[in-house]
Write an enzyme that holds these catalytic residues in place. Structure first.
Site, PDB file in Angstrom:
ATOM      1  N   THR A   1     -36.118 -55.547 -16.047  1.00 51.29           N
ATOM      2  CA  THR A   1     -37.236 -54.639 -16.309  1.00 51.29           C
ATOM      3  C   THR A   1     -36.895 -53.203 -15.939  1.00 51.29           C
ATOM      4  O   THR A   1     -37.691 -52.293 -16.181  1.00 51.29           O
ATOM      5  CB  THR A   1     -38.489 -55.070 -15.517  1.00 51.29           C
ATOM      6  OG1 THR A   1     -38.186 -55.051 -14.119  1.00 51.29           O
ATOM      7  CG2 THR A   1     -38.972 -56.442 -15.948  1.00 51.29           C
TER       8      THR A   1
ATOM      9  N   ALA B   1     -45.283 -46.550 -20.715  1.00 50.06           N
ATOM     10  CA  ALA B   1     -45.522 -47.282 -19.461  1.00 50.06           C
ATOM     11  C   ALA B   1     -45.026 -48.721 -19.550  1.00 50.06           C
ATOM     12  O   ALA B   1     -44.925 -49.413 -18.541  1.00 50.06           O
ATOM     13  CB  ALA B   1     -47.013 -47.283 -19.124  1.00 50.06           C
ATOM     14  N   ASN B   2     -44.732 -49.180 -20.766  1.00 50.58           N
ATOM     15  CA  ASN B   2     -44.393 -50.586 -20.980  1.00 50.58           C
ATOM     16  C   ASN B   2     -42.890 -50.819 -20.906  1.00 50.58           C
ATOM     17  O   ASN B   2     -42.183 -50.621 -21.894  1.00 50.58           O
ATOM     18  CB  ASN B   2     -44.896 -51.049 -22.361  1.00 50.58           C
ATOM     19  CG  ASN B   2     -46.398 -51.027 -22.446  1.00 50.58           C
ATOM     20  OD1 ASN B   2     -47.077 -51.364 -21.485  1.00 50.58           O
ATOM     21  ND2 ASN B   2     -46.931 -50.643 -23.598  1.00 50.58           N
ATOM     22  N   HIS B   3     -42.403 -51.207 -19.769  1.00 53.84           N
ATOM     23  CA  HIS B   3     -40.987 -51.551 -19.666  1.00 53.84           C
ATOM     24  C   HIS B   3     -40.688 -52.696 -20.621  1.00 53.84           C
ATOM     25  O   HIS B   3     -41.440 -53.667 -20.692  1.00 53.84           O
ATOM     26  CB  HIS B   3     -40.640 -51.960 -18.232  1.00 53.84           C
ATOM     27  CG  HIS B   3     -40.780 -50.847 -17.241  1.00 53.84           C
ATOM     28  ND1 HIS B   3     -40.062 -50.811 -16.067  1.00 53.84           N
ATOM     29  CD2 HIS B   3     -41.546 -49.726 -17.245  1.00 53.84           C
ATOM     30  CE1 HIS B   3     -40.384 -49.713 -15.387  1.00 53.84           C
ATOM     31  NE2 HIS B   3     -41.293 -49.048 -16.083  1.00 53.84           N
ATOM     32  N   THR B   4     -39.612 -52.586 -21.363  1.00 51.20           N
ATOM     33  CA  THR B   4     -39.331 -53.579 -22.385  1.00 51.20           C
ATOM     34  C   THR B   4     -39.150 -54.979 -21.808  1.00 51.20           C
ATOM     35  O   THR B   4     -38.584 -55.155 -20.721  1.00 51.20           O
ATOM     36  CB  THR B   4     -38.076 -53.198 -23.198  1.00 51.20           C
ATOM     37  OG1 THR B   4     -37.891 -54.165 -24.231  1.00 51.20           O
ATOM     38  CG2 THR B   4     -36.839 -53.121 -22.329  1.00 51.20           C
TER      39      THR B   4
END
Length: 204
Positions: free
Chosen positions: A84, A75-78
């Site tokens: 994003t 779920a964590n876009h880099t």
């Protein structure tokens, strides 16, 4: 599966887990009065894709309230990219190597919940968080950082409100680790646990 006769909203969580990347200790319960608690993996463990190999580990005798969510790394876009947008996920569209899919997110590691932890209604536990034994997570808290043993946390983002016990009692409880005792010994200890008598517990 169901610890109480006639109650289909509460399950022993270990009995409904199918994914090899989720481990749950004995007697941990999950209650859901909105959805079927047997659908815990689908409704509560989110963005937990096999490609990332991250794990959810929950200890013994935990109490997990309705609506609790575990949000995993995918779920964590880099934040290392200038955008994003998750270009690596759509490798076919952008002619990118499939082997780089996991660079679309920042990997913060497993979610590890200790023993005898109570997680309140609608709380959110983020990727990489470790929650210590005996902690309490307040309703609708968003936990983004590790929680120390026997701490009560709440809010968005979750912050420590106070410790449940004095440092010496916390140390004694962590040394005793009553949740690892044989079941018959735990039965004998229930009265001491309920009334908060650490001295009796130490003598057992």
């Amino acid at each position: 599966m169901y610890p109480r006769t006639g109650d289909t909203q509460t399950v022993y969580l270990k009995s409904v887990i199918t994914r090899p990347t989720i481990e749950v200790g004995d007697f941990t319960i999950y209650n859901d009065f909105v959805n079927d608690p047997r659908d815990f993996e689908k409704n509560n463990v989110l963005y937990h894709y096999p490609i990332n190999h991250d794990r959810l580990i929950i200890g013994k005798f935990c109490s997990i309230a309705c609506g609790v969510k575990f949000i995993f790394n995918c779920a964590n876009h880099t934040l290392k990219s200038l955008s994003t947008y998750t270009f690596p996920l759509f490798f076919e569209e952008w002619d990118l190597p499939k082997s780089e899919v996991s660079t679309a997110w920042d990997n913060k590691g497993d979610i590890i919940i200790g023993n005898d932890v109570w997680i309140g209604y609608d709380a959110v536990i983020m990727a990489g968080v470790k929650i210590g034994d005996g902690a309490i997570i307040g309703a609708r808290a968003v936990v983004t950082k590790d929680v120390e043993p026997y701490s009560i946390v709440g809010g968005v983002p979750a912050k420590e409100i106070r410790k449940r016990f004095t440092p010496d009692i916390i140390e004694k409880l962590q040394n005793l680790q009553w949740w690892n005792w044989p079941e018959n010994k735990i039965r004998d200890a229930i009265s001491a646990i309920k009334c908060g008598d650490i001295d009796i517990l130490e003598k057992l």
